[in-house]
Design a protein around this motif. Structure first.
Motif, mmCIF file in Angstrom:
data_model
loop_
_atom_site.group_PDB
_atom_site.id
_atom_site.type_symbol
_atom_site.label_atom_id
_atom_site.label_comp_id
_atom_site.label_asym_id
_atom_site.label_seq_id
_atom_site.Cartn_x
_atom_site.Cartn_y
_atom_site.Cartn_z
ATOM 1 N N LEU A 29 0.795 -1.426 0.078
ATOM 2 C CA LEU A 29 0.050 0.045 -0.101
ATOM 3 C C LEU A 29 0.828 1.335 0.105
ATOM 4 C CD1 LEU A 29 -2.786 -0.975 2.492
ATOM 5 C CD2 LEU A 29 -3.201 -0.497 0.025
ATOM 6 N N SER A 30 2.018 1.397 0.804
ATOM 7 C CA SER A 30 2.905 2.491 0.819
ATOM 8 C C SER A 30 3.471 2.594 -0.237
ATOM 9 C CB SER A 30 3.838 2.202 2.087
ATOM 10 O OG SER A 30 4.684 3.672 2.205
ATOM 11 N N TYR A 31 4.095 1.786 -0.901
ATOM 12 C CA TYR A 31 4.632 1.900 -2.303
ATOM 13 C C TYR A 31 3.913 2.214 -3.265
ATOM 14 C CZ TYR A 31 8.298 1.334 -6.084
ATOM 15 O OH TYR A 31 8.912 1.332 -7.284
ATOM 16 N N SER A 32 2.624 1.546 -3.572
ATOM 17 C CA SER A 32 1.703 2.026 -4.581
ATOM 18 C C SER A 32 1.051 3.324 -4.380
ATOM 19 C CB SER A 32 0.604 0.815 -4.420
ATOM 20 O OG SER A 32 1.041 -0.343 -4.671
ATOM 21 N N ALA A 33 0.827 3.789 -3.116
ATOM 22 C CA ALA A 33 0.441 4.842 -2.988
ATOM 23 C C ALA A 33 1.382 6.133 -3.307
ATOM 24 C CB ALA A 33 -0.115 5.244 -1.414
ATOM 25 N N PHE A 34 2.547 5.821 -3.103
ATOM 26 C CA PHE A 34 3.814 6.750 -3.173
ATOM 27 C C PHE A 34 4.012 7.100 -4.705
ATOM 28 C CE2 PHE A 34 8.166 7.900 -4.100
ATOM 29 C CZ PHE A 34 7.970 9.087 -3.677
ATOM 30 N N GLU A 35 3.856 5.844 -5.666
ATOM 31 C CA GLU A 35 4.159 5.798 -7.110
ATOM 32 C C GLU A 35 2.976 6.508 -7.403
ATOM 33 O OE1 GLU A 35 6.619 5.233 -8.791
ATOM 34 O OE2 GLU A 35 7.969 4.947 -7.033
ATOM 35 N N TYR A 36 1.655 6.376 -7.133
ATOM 36 C CA TYR A 36 0.554 6.971 -7.621
ATOM 37 C C TYR A 36 0.452 8.305 -7.509
ATOM 38 C CZ TYR A 36 -4.280 8.692 -8.113
ATOM 39 O OH TYR A 36 -5.263 9.126 -8.617
ATOM 40 N N LEU A 37 0.963 8.921 -6.228
ATOM 41 C CA LEU A 37 1.047 10.274 -5.896
ATOM 42 C C LEU A 37 2.016 10.951 -6.706
ATOM 43 C CD1 LEU A 37 0.419 9.937 -1.848
ATOM 44 C CD2 LEU A 37 -1.251 11.050 -3.502
ATOM 45 N N LYS A 38 3.214 10.175 -6.810
ATOM 46 C CA LYS A 38 4.366 10.695 -7.604
ATOM 47 C C LYS A 38 3.871 11.132 -9.090
ATOM 48 C CE LYS A 38 8.730 8.952 -9.131
ATOM 49 N NZ LYS A 38 9.773 8.072 -8.764
ATOM 50 N N ALA A 39 3.115 10.252 -9.550
ATOM 51 C CA ALA A 39 2.707 10.349 -10.914
ATOM 52 C C ALA A 39 1.955 11.322 -11.004
ATOM 53 C CB ALA A 39 2.169 8.788 -11.458
ATOM 54 N N ALA A 40 0.902 11.675 -10.108
ATOM 55 C CA ALA A 40 -0.028 12.711 -10.223
ATOM 56 C C ALA A 40 0.595 14.106 -9.981
ATOM 57 C CB ALA A 40 -0.985 12.391 -8.957
ATOM 58 N N VAL A 41 1.417 14.256 -9.160
ATOM 59 C CA VAL A 41 2.492 15.328 -8.956
ATOM 60 C C VAL A 41 3.191 15.879 -10.413
ATOM 61 C CG1 VAL A 41 4.273 16.532 -7.741
ATOM 62 C CG2 VAL A 41 2.410 15.275 -6.308
ATOM 63 N N LEU A 42 3.929 14.640 -10.908
ATOM 64 C CA LEU A 42 4.568 14.899 -11.925
ATOM 65 C C LEU A 42 3.664 15.108 -13.108
ATOM 66 C CD1 LEU A 42 7.302 12.108 -11.624
ATOM 67 C CD2 LEU A 42 7.482 14.623 -11.215
ATOM 68 N N GLY A 43 2.499 14.682 -13.280
ATOM 69 C CA GLY A 43 1.780 14.733 -14.372
ATOM 70 C C GLY A 43 1.200 16.347 -14.487
ATOM 71 N N SER A 89 4.210 6.622 11.039
ATOM 72 C CA SER A 89 4.229 6.174 9.749
ATOM 73 C C SER A 89 4.337 7.299 8.621
ATOM 74 C CB SER A 89 2.923 5.480 9.167
ATOM 75 O OG SER A 89 3.270 4.533 7.954
ATOM 76 N N SER A 90 3.701 8.531 8.867
ATOM 77 C CA SER A 90 3.840 9.460 7.898
ATOM 78 C C SER A 90 5.341 10.159 7.993
ATOM 79 C CB SER A 90 2.752 10.572 8.152
ATOM 80 O OG SER A 90 1.745 10.246 7.987
ATOM 81 N N CYS A 91 5.773 10.231 9.194
ATOM 82 C CA CYS A 91 7.113 10.889 9.318
ATOM 83 C C CYS A 91 8.173 9.899 8.766
ATOM 84 C CB CYS A 91 7.407 11.074 10.828
ATOM 85 S SG CYS A 91 6.293 12.493 11.272
ATOM 86 N N PHE A 92 7.667 8.736 9.126
ATOM 87 C CA PHE A 92 8.960 7.507 8.611
ATOM 88 C C PHE A 92 8.958 7.380 7.094
ATOM 89 C CE2 PHE A 92 10.059 3.165 7.952
ATOM 90 C CZ PHE A 92 11.358 3.045 8.509
ATOM 91 N N SER A 93 7.778 7.253 6.700
ATOM 92 C CA SER A 93 7.574 7.213 5.161
ATOM 93 C C SER A 93 8.006 8.595 4.497
ATOM 94 C CB SER A 93 6.196 7.113 4.548
ATOM 95 O OG SER A 93 5.932 5.674 5.106
ATOM 96 N N ALA A 94 7.780 9.444 4.966
ATOM 97 C CA ALA A 94 8.367 10.907 4.399
ATOM 98 C C ALA A 94 9.851 10.925 4.118
ATOM 99 C CB ALA A 94 8.006 12.252 5.134
ATOM 100 N N LEU A 95 10.617 10.589 5.282
ATOM 101 C CA LEU A 95 11.954 10.354 5.449
ATOM 102 C C LEU A 95 12.288 9.431 4.460
ATOM 103 C CD1 LEU A 95 12.662 10.886 9.161
ATOM 104 C CD2 LEU A 95 12.964 12.723 7.347
ATOM 105 N N GLY A 96 11.932 8.255 4.473
ATOM 106 C CA GLY A 96 12.253 7.043 3.568
ATOM 107 C C GLY A 96 12.267 7.340 2.255
ATOM 108 N N TYR A 97 11.106 7.842 1.827
ATOM 109 C CA TYR A 97 10.846 8.041 0.150
ATOM 110 C C TYR A 97 11.584 9.294 -0.272
ATOM 111 C CZ TYR A 97 7.275 4.761 0.102
ATOM 112 O OH TYR A 97 6.793 3.281 -0.172
#
Length: 197
Positions: free
Chosen positions: A61-75, A159-167
């Motif tokens: 879920l985390s990786y999929s959400a990140f990639e989806y959000l990344k694609a949306a921002v880049l688009g 999880s938000s903080c950890f994922s923000a730093l990780g990604y």
């Protein structure tokens, strides 16, 4: 596969931490000895199956959400890569989504890890077969559906903080390596074209 191996290493650490937070007396090494005396080596893996049940979907879920959000921002921005703060925000939101959706699984895992078991063999059988189901039924019976949301707020923040730093770290490292590779490739092409034939 990585999640299975990392969980095999991290579950005993998390078990000891949660037992101490739930009131186990003594230093961490004393808690380890208590678990080993009472339940044997397998006692260190109470909640292992529930941990996998939480970690595998949480990672997807985390990786999929990140990639989806990344694609949306880049688009929307019409660029090829995220700015550092965009990476942080996408990572934080991906972590929040993953944590909020998998909190019920985390509640079950935590309950399994913090309950006191008697017979080692019964505990292993319970953890592998009926432990998760029994724990789910117990939560529903005693607390209703709201019981599965216990601790959601702190878990989402963590999880938000950890994922923000990780990604952010992942994207920064990925782009640094990619840019270095491109520079080296361009340098080789220039040198190859400049070489006498």
């Amino acid at each position: 596969m990585g999640n299975i191996v990392s969980s095999a290493i991290m579950v005993p650490k998390e078990l000891i931490t949660q037992r101490m937070q739930a009131g186990a007396k003594g230093w961490s090494w004393e808690v380890v000895l208590q678990i080993l005396e009472r339940d044997g080596v397998l006692g260190l893996y109470a909640g292992y199956s529930a941990t996998l049940l939480r970690n595998l979907p949480a990672g997807v879920l985390s990786y999929s959400a990140f990639e989806y959000l990344k694609a949306a921002v880049l688009g929307r921005r019409n660029r090829g890569q995220l700015e550092p703060m965009e990476s942080v925000f996408c990572g934080a939101l991906a972590g929040a989504i993953s944590a909020s959706l998998t909190t019920p699984l985390d509640v079950v895992k935590t309950r399994l890890m913090t309950q006191v078991h008697g017979d080692t063999m019964n505990k292993v059988a319970a953890a592998m077969h009926s432990g998760i189901t029994t724990t789910v039924r117990q939560i529903l019976k005693e607390e209703g559906w709201v019981g599965f949301t216990r601790g959601m707020g702190p878990r989402v923040v963590h999880s938000s903080c950890f994922s923000a730093l990780g990604y952010f770290a992942f994207e920064t490292a990925r782009l640094t390596i990619l840019n270095q590779y491109i520079k080296q490739k361009e340098s080789r092409e220039i040198n190859a074209n400049a070489a006498p034939t």
